[in-house]
Design a protein around this motif. Structure first.
Motif, PDB file in Angstrom:
ATOM      1  N   VAL A   7       0.796  -1.206   0.104  1.00  0.00           N
ATOM      2  CA  VAL A   7      -0.030  -0.184   0.077  1.00  0.00           C
ATOM      3  C   VAL A   7       0.842   1.303   0.112  1.00  0.00           C
ATOM      4  N   ARG A  15      -6.523   5.638   3.899  1.00  0.00           N
ATOM      5  CA  ARG A  15      -7.143   4.467   4.595  1.00  0.00           C
ATOM      6  C   ARG A  15      -7.241   4.583   6.060  1.00  0.00           C
ATOM      7  N   THR A  48      -4.921  -1.781   7.877  1.00  0.00           N
ATOM      8  CA  THR A  48      -4.210  -1.771   6.464  1.00  0.00           C
ATOM      9  C   THR A  48      -3.355  -0.575   6.383  1.00  0.00           C
ATOM     10  N   CYS A  54      -2.328  -4.997   2.691  1.00  0.00           N
ATOM     11  CA  CYS A  54      -3.632  -5.368   2.657  1.00  0.00           C
ATOM     12  C   CYS A  54      -3.576  -6.455   2.034  1.00  0.00           C
ATOM     13  N   CYS A  57      -5.209  -7.063  -1.439  1.00  0.00           N
ATOM     14  CA  CYS A  57      -4.439  -6.442  -2.763  1.00  0.00           C
ATOM     15  C   CYS A  57      -3.487  -7.585  -2.928  1.00  0.00           C
TER      16      CYS A  57
END
Length: 73
Positions: A7, A15, A48, A54, A57
């Motif tokens: 991320v 987030r 996350t 994540c 992901c």
């Protein structure tokens, strides 16, 4: 470290902010089962962002391009 961050920094900030906003909405206004689900989701979203990883992901193969010159992460 057992995981590789997937991320980006900007997305991590978003987030965490979205997780805090969802937690505030759950705490202030939504009650019952919907509030509990929203609070649990807020915790996952914020986590996350804090950890930079994540799992969803990762399942789809998302990786960050942070390879240094010597070929290591």
């Amino acid at each position: 470290m057992f995981y590789v961050k997937n991320v980006t920094s900007g997305e991590r900030v978003l987030r965490v902010a979205a997780g805090l906003l969802a937690a505030a909405i759950a705490w202030l206004g939504v009650g019952g089962m919907a509030g509990a689900l929203l609070a649990a989701s807020a915790g996952g979203i914020a986590a996350t962002g804090l950890f930079g990883f994540c799992p969803m992901c990762a399942m789809f193969g998302r990786r960050l391009d942070k390879v240094k010159k010597n070929g290591t992460l």
